[in-house]
Design a protein around this motif. Structure first.
Motif, short mmCIF file in Angstrom:
data_model
loop_
_atom_site.label_atom_id
_atom_site.label_comp_id
_atom_site.label_asym_id
_atom_site.label_seq_id
_atom_site.Cartn_x
_atom_site.Cartn_y
_atom_site.Cartn_z
N ALA A 32 0.81 -1.21 0.00
CA ALA A 32 0.00 0.00 0.00
C ALA A 32 0.84 1.26 0.00
CB ALA A 32 -0.93 -0.02 1.22
N CYS A 33 2.17 1.10 0.12
CA CYS A 33 3.07 2.25 0.24
C CYS A 33 3.86 2.49 -1.06
CB CYS A 33 4.08 2.02 1.35
SG CYS A 33 3.33 1.76 2.95
N ASP A 34 4.51 3.65 -1.09
CA ASP A 34 5.42 3.96 -2.19
C ASP A 34 6.87 4.00 -1.72
OD1 ASP A 34 3.28 4.50 -4.17
OD2 ASP A 34 2.80 6.09 -2.73
N GLY A 35 7.04 4.06 -0.42
CA GLY A 35 8.40 4.09 0.12
C GLY A 35 8.40 3.60 1.54
N ALA A 36 9.62 3.37 2.05
CA ALA A 36 9.72 2.86 3.41
C ALA A 36 10.87 3.53 4.13
CB ALA A 36 9.93 1.34 3.40
N ILE A 37 10.65 3.86 5.39
CA ILE A 37 11.74 4.34 6.22
C ILE A 37 12.31 3.12 6.93
CG2 ILE A 37 12.36 5.75 8.21
CD1 ILE A 37 10.01 7.57 7.57
N LEU A 38 13.61 2.91 6.77
CA LEU A 38 14.24 1.78 7.43
C LEU A 38 14.92 2.29 8.70
CD1 LEU A 38 15.41 -1.15 7.53
CD2 LEU A 38 17.37 -0.24 6.25
N VAL A 39 14.44 1.85 9.85
CA VAL A 39 15.05 2.28 11.10
C VAL A 39 16.07 1.24 11.53
CG1 VAL A 39 14.63 2.94 13.50
CG2 VAL A 39 12.89 3.36 11.77
N VAL A 40 17.30 1.69 11.77
CA VAL A 40 18.32 0.77 12.27
C VAL A 40 18.87 1.33 13.58
CG1 VAL A 40 20.47 -0.44 11.76
CG2 VAL A 40 18.92 0.14 9.90
N ASP A 41 18.97 0.47 14.54
CA ASP A 41 19.47 0.82 15.87
C ASP A 41 20.98 1.08 15.78
OD1 ASP A 41 20.63 0.50 18.48
OD2 ASP A 41 18.78 -0.46 19.15
N ALA A 42 21.40 2.25 16.23
CA ALA A 42 22.80 2.64 16.11
C ALA A 42 23.72 1.76 16.95
CB ALA A 42 22.97 4.10 16.51
N ALA A 43 23.16 1.06 17.90
CA ALA A 43 23.99 0.19 18.73
C ALA A 43 23.95 -1.25 18.26
CB ALA A 43 23.53 0.27 20.18
N GLN A 44 22.82 -1.68 17.72
CA GLN A 44 22.65 -3.08 17.33
C GLN A 44 23.05 -3.35 15.87
OE1 GLN A 44 21.33 -5.44 19.50
NE2 GLN A 44 21.18 -3.91 21.12
N GLY A 45 22.87 -2.38 15.03
CA GLY A 45 23.19 -2.59 13.62
C GLY A 45 22.14 -3.42 12.90
N VAL A 46 22.54 -3.95 11.74
CA VAL A 46 21.61 -4.70 10.89
C VAL A 46 21.33 -6.07 11.50
CG1 VAL A 46 21.35 -5.76 8.60
CG2 VAL A 46 22.41 -3.49 8.83
N GLU A 47 20.07 -6.45 11.53
CA GLU A 47 19.67 -7.75 12.09
C GLU A 47 18.93 -8.56 11.02
OE1 GLU A 47 20.32 -8.72 15.15
OE2 GLU A 47 20.44 -6.96 16.46
N ALA A 48 18.66 -9.83 11.35
CA ALA A 48 18.01 -10.70 10.36
C ALA A 48 16.70 -10.11 9.87
CB ALA A 48 17.78 -12.08 10.95
N GLN A 49 15.91 -9.58 10.79
CA GLN A 49 14.63 -9.02 10.36
C GLN A 49 14.81 -7.74 9.56
OE1 GLN A 49 11.62 -8.30 13.30
NE2 GLN A 49 11.65 -10.45 13.93
N THR A 50 15.88 -7.00 9.85
CA THR A 50 16.15 -5.78 9.09
C THR A 50 16.27 -6.17 7.62
OG1 THR A 50 17.52 -5.13 10.94
CG2 THR A 50 17.59 -3.72 9.01
N LEU A 51 17.12 -7.18 7.38
CA LEU A 51 17.35 -7.64 6.02
C LEU A 51 16.06 -8.14 5.39
CD1 LEU A 51 20.54 -9.79 5.51
CD2 LEU A 51 19.90 -7.60 4.48
N ALA A 52 15.35 -8.99 6.15
CA ALA A 52 14.13 -9.59 5.60
C ALA A 52 13.15 -8.50 5.22
CB ALA A 52 13.51 -10.52 6.64
N ASN A 53 13.03 -7.48 6.08
CA ASN A 53 12.09 -6.39 5.80
C ASN A 53 12.52 -5.55 4.60
OD1 ASN A 53 10.15 -6.82 7.77
ND2 ASN A 53 11.41 -5.89 9.35
N VAL A 54 13.83 -5.34 4.48
CA VAL A 54 14.32 -4.57 3.33
C VAL A 54 14.03 -5.33 2.04
CG1 VAL A 54 16.36 -3.69 2.15
CG2 VAL A 54 16.06 -3.28 4.60
N TYR A 55 14.33 -6.60 2.05
CA TYR A 55 14.08 -7.40 0.85
C TYR A 55 12.60 -7.37 0.48
CZ TYR A 55 18.81 -9.18 1.45
OH TYR A 55 20.16 -9.28 1.57
N LEU A 56 11.78 -7.47 1.52
CA LEU A 56 10.34 -7.44 1.32
C LEU A 56 9.92 -6.10 0.70
CD1 LEU A 56 8.30 -9.65 1.97
CD2 LEU A 56 7.85 -8.52 4.15
N ALA A 57 10.49 -5.02 1.24
CA ALA A 57 10.17 -3.67 0.73
C ALA A 57 10.63 -3.54 -0.73
CB ALA A 57 10.82 -2.61 1.60
N LEU A 58 11.84 -4.02 -1.00
CA LEU A 58 12.37 -3.93 -2.37
C LEU A 58 11.54 -4.77 -3.33
CD1 LEU A 58 16.21 -3.93 -1.62
CD2 LEU A 58 14.71 -1.97 -2.07
#
Lengths: 401, 603
Positions: free
Chosen positions: B98-124
């Motif tokens: 339903a969207c045209d874009g996505a804001i990807l929030v990444v925790d400055a202390a934790q970095g990229v996590e498995a769900q981060t990747l999965a969500n980005v791929y899903l968005a792409l």
């Protein structure tokens, strides 16, 4: 004339035992004296209010009442006789601990009309006595006992404690055997309970949980061993001619403790002194448990109302709690206290007290417990079987409505 | 009324759990003045009590925000919040669509996590432009430069000018808002074409009926239009259209291409409005529905029974109400010898199950007995029939079974290199099949395994966390069904089989599971007046046994000075313990015991 019992609490001990969580503490002679004065004021206050009652038993318990100077006991008893109407055949007991009793004390007790001595022996094994933190040896118990006999006391109870760390049925049998030679009139045999807030709780709390769960234990006897200890006790005391009349009490014929039976049969009893409990006409009271508050308040004892949710109850400023027992509560108590007696409860007494047959309330529970072999009825009485006595907590809990 | 599409931004926020998605949403809503600070309750979008407590979003939410940009123009932001858990992957994908874009929030202390990747791929996958934001830069352990490099290296999207923010304190939120205008594309779509709208959520309102949340792709819709749900075929007439104020629905005249809003059409049944379906005009339908619709099916089943059997009707009503807003919840009545009347319920995953269970207990005040969750097995019978087995009790006689299949997932686990060994061991123990491993950077690996679903639904998350000291993250997709050697493990208590305790298990694990189960139950079942054998059996053959010893003797306390209160308390405690018990034959079993199979790996 209505009847009542009197309990007088003496909350002092030479030294607090590490398993004990009752209201007792060491105190200076001055404090003891001050306490006795307070207790006498309380006795004098309540006596006139109990004019319609005949006092049938008196129990001076503790703590260690025998630690008090004999003069104090004489004055307390004097106050009781001045303030209350005491039956001529009243059973009057005092608790004594070995190491605090002298010949002179015993003769003063006799003169004060005390008829029954209860001695806290606990064990005939000095190692066990040491472990319990008692201040006396078994020899000292023997001396106290002999002294009491020499002073003409013909109704003596010996308190024993089972379930001690490291205890077995055999070792407890040896304690019983030793004490039996003395032929006391009465035995009280209780289990050691690991109570919160005591040093023993810190040592044995996990063991106590394991014991209750029937698991292997480190120091406390296992449940199986507790069972064997119980059976040895029942057998040896029965063979020696003692009748078990209550879960933990055994007596020669005619020597059952009337005062204690009063608790199980819900007689009126007035408890005086620090933290003492009373049951008067279906109201349960307890006194202030804080020594200094108790002493302070006792200088000006006055009547007042104890405010409860439903009703305000007559009370005094020495009370810390007052509760009218509802009909339901009375029925429950009638059962779970009455069934501690080996002869159980009387069907007729139940009907008279509550206006209905017992089956109207407990039919299902009675059937269930009978089915499980824990309860029987015979000749108008309902009582626990031997197995029911073994599992009395399980059985009695069923009578809570 | 016509809206300038170039001034609309439809976007969502994606993040690994706990990276601050909802907090950022709050700040965006707050700083654009949609709500005053007083109206603002922490995390506006997570409005279910449970969501707030667990810090996750269960249902999709949407809100419309008016933003006065630095260039002097006024923009309409439609922020669509997405569920944040792998159980709800399909919902996530529909929200993204339903969207045209996505804001990807990444925790400055934790970095990229498995769900981060999965969500980005899903968005792409949904052709969304992804705009990274570095959150929690106020943390002492924050390493924003490192994380930016990681986003560029690991994910491969530019992050140099990503706003460095603290959603908690509101730091640099203005940069985020400006970048939304710059980086997220305006919607496209022909408002004169036939209506084509994507349903991304729906909820039931007792006055309006079903409220359909949708994104208009093409055409327009207004009150009075006849509409058609293309997948379900349901037809009705639009009674209201509008957009999302903060916490309220604001009716408007028309929704047209590019807009996000809601419509009502006196629809009584949520089942008619499936997430992912396309709404079109019944009089002038579009030629093709939007792609990507699928009917979501439960992956995990368990039995739910009222602790008090008299409350069966209450449980039924409660499930009915919950299902109205949650089409992925399945339930059907079943009977258990041990537990009486209840329901076999299907869920998207274990989290979904737990959420429903908690809502039933909390919102409907029900006391539940839940049986061990299981997956759906396919049983191929010798006569050629295939059964989808959701309740172990319904397993046919072994003689009638040709073979069985179980669901298998493709799992991606991201973990720091120190714990790669431990995690691989864990996967191995759970019958995992190693697929691949790649180092995303020096210290971080992405491990791929195929794992049977029934090995991960219980406690895999917990095991993963404890074996990696919290450094592993995990995502999975259903891969399909594979043939497997499975048996039914039965539990007998005092020689009576307890149907509610049966479960399906991999053949070689049966002995171990059975033994643990017996041990566990031994600890759960209180002692009775008689000895109680607890046995685990496969096909009638006992493979493990424990015994609950009989009670023999209570210890007796002195009842001092007539103080009976303590005695009473003791008896009351004894009695209290009896309340949460189930009677099986003549044995009383605490309700917790039925869930105990879940916790076999606790020790």
């Amino acid at each position: 004339m209505r009847q009542m019992e009197l309990y007088l609490h003496i909350p002092f001990c030479v030294k607090k035992c590490p398993y004990c969580d009752f209201l007792s503490l060491p105190a200076t002679e001055d404090t003891q004296k001050e306490y006795v004065e307070a207790l006498i004021r309380e006795i004098s206050f309540y006596g006139p209010k109990c004019r319609d009652y005949l006092v049938t038993t008196i129990y001076i318990g503790g703590g260690t009442p025998s630690w008090l100077l004999e003069d104090h006991i004489a004055r307390i008893m004097g106050a009781v006789h001045r303030s209350f109407t005491v039956a001529s055949d009243a059973e009057i007991s005092i608790e004594c601990n070995p190491g605090t009793v002298t010949a002179h004390k015993l003769s003063v007790y006799r003169e004060a009309g005390i008829s029954r001595i209860s001695i806290g022996c606990q064990s005939a094994d000095n190692t066990e006595l040491k472990l319990l933190g008692r201040i006396h040896t078994y020899d000292q118990f023997l001396k106290t006992y002999t002294l009491a006999r020499e002073h003409g006391f013909d109704n003596i109870n010996v308190d024993l404690m089972s379930g001690l760390p490291g205890q077995t049925a055999e070792s407890f049998g040896r304690t019983l055997q030793s004490v039996l030679r003395l032929k006391p009139e009465h035995f009280s045999v209780y289990s050691l309970i690991i109570e919160k807030g005591t040093p023993f709780y810190d040592y044995y709390k996990f063991d106590a949980v394991k014991q209750r769960a029937g698991m292997p234990t480190a120091a406390l006897p296992t449940e199986d061993e507790v069972y064997r200890i119980g059976k040895v006790t029942e057998r040896m005391l029965a063979e020696a001619g003692y009748e078990r009349y209550e879960v933990s009490n055994y007596a020669k014929r005619g020597f059952a403790c009337r005062h204690n039976i009063g608790y199980w049969e819900r007689e009126n009893y007035l408890g005086l002194g620090l933290g003492a409990a009373s049951l008067m006409e279906n109201i349960r009271y307890s006194n202030i448990p804080d020594l200094y508050r108790y002493l302070r308040e006792s200088h000006n004892i006055r009547e007042g109302l104890w405010e409860n949710e439903n009703e305000d109850l007559p009370a005094t400023n020495l009370h810390a709690d007052a509760n009218r027992i509802t009909r339901r509560g009375q029925i429950e108590e009638f059962m779970f206290l009455g069934l501690r007696m080996i002869q159980g409860i009387s069907r007729e007494n139940f009907a008279r007290a509550f206006g209905v047959q017992i089956e109207a309330i407990y039919q299902g529970i009675l059937d269930e417990l009978k089915e499980e072999g824990l309860l029987k009825s015979h000749a108008g009485r309902i009582f626990l079987t031997e197995r029911g006595q073994d599992l009395s907590n399980y059985a009695l809990a069923k009578f809570l409505l | 009324m016509s809206v300038d599409k170039s001034k609309i931004r439809n976007f969502c926020i994606i993040a690994h759990i706990d990276h601050g998605k909802s907090t950022l949403a709050d700040r965006i809503i707050e700083s654009t003045g949609t709500l005053t600070a007083r109206e603002m309750q922490a995390q506006v979008l997570d409005n279910m009590e449970l969501e707030r407590e667990r810090g996750i979003t269960i249902k999709s939410q949407a809100v419309r925000i008016i933003y006065q940009a630095g260039n002097g123009e006024e923009y309409i932001f439609n922020l669509i919040d997405t569920p944040g858990h792998v159980d709800f992957n399909y919902e996530v994908s529909r929200s993204l669509a339903a969207c045209d874009g996505a804001i990807l929030v990444v925790d400055a202390a934790q970095g990229v996590e498995a769900q981060t990747l999965a969500n980005v791929y899903l968005a792409l996958d949904h052709d969304l432009d992804v705009m990274p934001v570095i959150n929690k830069i106020d943390l002492p352990s924050a390493q924003p430069d490192e994380v930016i490099r990681e986003i560029e290296d690991v994910i491969g999207i530019e992050a140099e000018d990503a706003p460095r923010i603290s959603a908690k304190t509101g730091l640099n939120i203005d940069q985020v808002l400006e970048q939304i205008v710059e980086k997220i594309p305006a919607p496209s779509g022909d408002e004169n074409a036939p209506l084509k709208a994507l349903i991304f959520d729906a909820l039931y309102d007792s006055y309006k009926g079903v409220i359909v949340f949708c994104r208009i792709r093409e055409g327009s819709v207004r009150v009075g239009d006849p509409i058609l749900m293309m997948a379900t075929g349901a037809k009705s007439e639009v009674t209201e259209v509008g957009y999302f104020g903060a916490g309220q629905f604001i009716p408007c005249e028309e929704l047209s291409a590019g807009m996000v809003g809601y419509l009502c059409a006196s629809i009584k049944n949520v089942a008619d409005t499936r997430v992912g379906d396309t709404v079109t005009n019944a009089a002038h339908p579009c030629a093709e529905p939007l792609p990507g619709y699928k009917k979501v099916n439960p992956m995990v089943y368990c039995g739910m029974y009222p602790a008090d059997s008299a409350r069966y009707p209450d449980l039924r009503d409660a499930l009915e109400k919950l299902q109205i807003n949650d089409a992925s919840l399945h339930y059907e009545p079943e009977t258990s010898m041990a537990l009486g009347f209840g329901f076999r319920c299907g869920f998207l995953g274990l989290l979904h199950l737990e959420i429903i269970q908690e809502r039933l207990e909390r919102e409907f005040n029900l006391d539940l007995v839940t049986t061990a969750p299981g997956v759906i097995y396919k049983v191929h019978k010798t006569n050629g029939d295939v059964i989808e087995l959701t309740n172990p009790s319904n397993l046919p006689d072994p003689a009638e079974i040709e073979y069985m299949e179980e669901p298998v997932v493709s799992a991606e686990i991201m973990v720091t290199s120190d714990y790669v060994g431990a995690i691989m061991t864990l996967c191995q123990e759970r019958r995992g099949v190693y697929i691949s491993m790649e180092y995303l950077e020096e210290t971080r690996a992405l491990i791929r395994y195929e794992l049977p679903l029934n090995e991960i639904i219980y406690d895999f998350f917990d095991a993963l966390k404890s074996r990696s000291r919290g450094y592993a993250s995990f995502d999975y997709d259903l891969k399909g069904y594979e043939r497997s050697e499975l048996v039914k493990l039965d539990i007998l208590i005092n020689r009576e089989q307890v149907d509610a305790l049966s479960f399906i298990v991999f053949k070689d694990s049966a002995y171990e599971r059975g033994r643990k189960m017996c041990e566990k139950l031994k600890g759960e079942i209180p002692r009775h007046l008689f000895e109680i054998p607890i046995q685990a059996a496969v096909g009638g053959k006992v493979i493990a046994r424990e015994t609950v010893k009989a009670m023999r003797k209570d210890v007796l306390a002195k009842c001092y000075g007539g103080d009976i209160t303590r005695k009473r308390k003791l008896l009351e405690k004894q009695k209290e313990g009896k309340k949460r018990m189930r009677q099986i034959g003549n044995v009383e079993i605490p309700q917790e015991a039925f869930m105990s199979v879940l916790k076999l790996d606790e020790d």
